[in-house]
Design an enzyme around this catalytic site. Sequence first.
Site, short mmCIF file in Angstrom:
data_model
loop_
_atom_site.label_atom_id
_atom_site.label_comp_id
_atom_site.label_asym_id
_atom_site.label_seq_id
_atom_site.Cartn_x
_atom_site.Cartn_y
_atom_site.Cartn_z
N ARG A 48 -55.34 -0.94 -23.07
CA ARG A 48 -54.03 -0.30 -23.01
C ARG A 48 -52.92 -1.30 -23.30
O ARG A 48 -53.11 -2.50 -23.20
CB ARG A 48 -53.80 0.37 -21.66
CG ARG A 48 -53.93 -0.53 -20.45
CD ARG A 48 -53.80 0.29 -19.16
NE ARG A 48 -53.88 -0.53 -17.96
CZ ARG A 48 -53.66 -0.08 -16.74
NH1 ARG A 48 -53.34 1.18 -16.55
NH2 ARG A 48 -53.76 -0.87 -15.69
N GLU A 55 -53.91 -5.34 -22.39
CA GLU A 55 -54.89 -5.56 -21.32
C GLU A 55 -56.30 -5.56 -21.91
O GLU A 55 -56.73 -4.58 -22.51
CB GLU A 55 -54.74 -4.44 -20.30
CG GLU A 55 -55.37 -4.73 -18.97
CD GLU A 55 -54.98 -3.67 -17.93
OE1 GLU A 55 -55.90 -2.96 -17.49
OE2 GLU A 55 -53.79 -3.56 -17.57
N ARG A 87 -66.08 13.01 -10.99
CA ARG A 87 -65.08 14.00 -11.40
C ARG A 87 -64.25 13.40 -12.53
O ARG A 87 -64.01 12.22 -12.56
CB ARG A 87 -64.14 14.34 -10.25
CG ARG A 87 -64.79 15.04 -9.10
CD ARG A 87 -63.77 15.37 -8.01
NE ARG A 87 -63.05 14.18 -7.52
CZ ARG A 87 -63.55 13.37 -6.61
NH1 ARG A 87 -64.73 13.58 -6.09
NH2 ARG A 87 -62.85 12.33 -6.20
N ASP A 100 -56.81 1.58 -4.17
CA ASP A 100 -55.45 1.60 -4.67
C ASP A 100 -54.53 1.00 -3.62
O ASP A 100 -54.93 0.79 -2.47
CB ASP A 100 -55.02 3.04 -4.99
CG ASP A 100 -55.70 3.57 -6.24
OD1 ASP A 100 -55.87 2.79 -7.19
OD2 ASP A 100 -56.07 4.76 -6.27
N TYR A 142 -63.25 -0.90 -4.32
CA TYR A 142 -62.08 -0.59 -5.14
C TYR A 142 -61.10 0.22 -4.29
O TYR A 142 -61.46 1.24 -3.71
CB TYR A 142 -62.46 0.22 -6.38
CG TYR A 142 -61.25 0.52 -7.22
CD1 TYR A 142 -60.80 -0.40 -8.16
CD2 TYR A 142 -60.50 1.68 -7.03
CE1 TYR A 142 -59.64 -0.16 -8.89
CE2 TYR A 142 -59.35 1.93 -7.75
CZ TYR A 142 -58.93 1.01 -8.68
OH TYR A 142 -57.79 1.24 -9.40
N ARG A 177 -57.16 19.86 -16.00
CA ARG A 177 -56.15 20.80 -15.53
C ARG A 177 -55.88 21.85 -16.60
O ARG A 177 -55.64 21.50 -17.75
CB ARG A 177 -54.83 20.08 -15.22
CG ARG A 177 -54.92 19.14 -14.06
CD ARG A 177 -53.55 18.58 -13.76
NE ARG A 177 -53.68 17.50 -12.77
CZ ARG A 177 -52.89 16.46 -12.71
NH1 ARG A 177 -51.92 16.33 -13.58
NH2 ARG A 177 -53.07 15.54 -11.78
N ARG A 192 -65.51 -6.85 -12.76
CA ARG A 192 -64.91 -6.88 -14.08
C ARG A 192 -63.64 -7.69 -13.94
O ARG A 192 -62.96 -7.64 -12.91
CB ARG A 192 -64.57 -5.47 -14.58
CG ARG A 192 -65.78 -4.64 -14.90
CD ARG A 192 -66.57 -5.17 -16.07
NE ARG A 192 -65.92 -4.93 -17.36
CZ ARG A 192 -66.28 -5.54 -18.48
NH1 ARG A 192 -67.23 -6.45 -18.49
NH2 ARG A 192 -65.66 -5.27 -19.62
#
Length: 371
Positions: free
Chosen positions: A280, A305, A172, A355, A353, A176, A249
């Site tokens: 970024r 980064e 995905r 959060d 991974y 929006r 990574r």
Amino acid sequence: MKEYDYLIVGAGIFGAVFAYEAGLKGKKCLCIDKRDHIGGNIYTKNMEGINVHAYGAHIFHTSNKEIWDYVNTFAKFNRYTNSPIARYHDELYNMPFNMNTFHAMWGVITPKEAREKIEEQKKESGIKEPKNLEEQAISLVGKDIYEKLVKGYTMKQWGRDPKELPSFIIKRLPVRYTYDNNYFNDKYQGIPEGGYTQIVEKMLEKCEVRLNTDFFENKEYYMNLADKVLFTGMIDEFYDYCYGYLEYRTLRFETEVLDEENYQGNAVVNYTDYQTPYTRIIEHKHFEFMCQNENPLSKTVITREFPATWKPGDEPYYPMNDEKNNEIYQKYKALADKEENVIFGGRLGLYKYMDMHNVIEEALKLTEKVL
């Protein structure tokens, strides 16, 4: 009888939550970490009066009220909303892809016009069944957005051509058809006032902590210190890479103090062209609204980064959860499942991974199970 109930390897958020809950149950814990600070990758340090996210931007977000209430017992969170800017050469776009993005890209104004534009490009691509990340992205958002905002960033982030990456990496892409720049859909979001390190400090209050301490320099000794071991490092390293190396990574950070109040006007600006070597720039003072004070600080701190291919000795950040690596991980997991006195947790121990809110949730589930 051993000296400790639990040895916790790694003073990151997973280990800290476990230590806190174990302390409440009267367990005696020792937490060791090879770094010279606690907090793992959520460590924040004060520079020029600014709380600097030493290992990249960490924005707490969750839809789970229990997790939100839990972290708020350790710190007061502000109302920060993640609204990154994407910069493609000298063009600026809002993230995630929304009506502001589409207006800047094509001049469209209504959701109907935006949908038509994206559908037209998807149709032109002729992609029916995406075979790789590039085809997957184009089939979701069309060619223009892919070329400017996805392709170069992805090449830098993963170190591979998007044609060589599996399509499932981006099942995905957030699209929006509203003028809403809030990156996360979660109900609760914010940054702890005063940084993240204070949270881990409070969690480890009842736990003995030894820093600059490498578990692998004296594995046998540490394994015998406690009844049980919670290991939050790399699972393949624990088993001496017997099935080969798992891939990650890694990231390199360049942090700089600048003699100006406000460098980029936003906490996070993504550089989506391939020519810019970093992905970024983070300007840390925006996380705590320090440019909105009546007397803002005259200096600012920015961090560039740079993603890179991981090699042994580097800091591992993102597990490469492709088919090949997941197969290797399953072999290590089979060994881990047979352990009676060792528990694996965190991103590296579970090769997954996650959060911050996922990590806390997993740690709390574990404590419920074993304590």
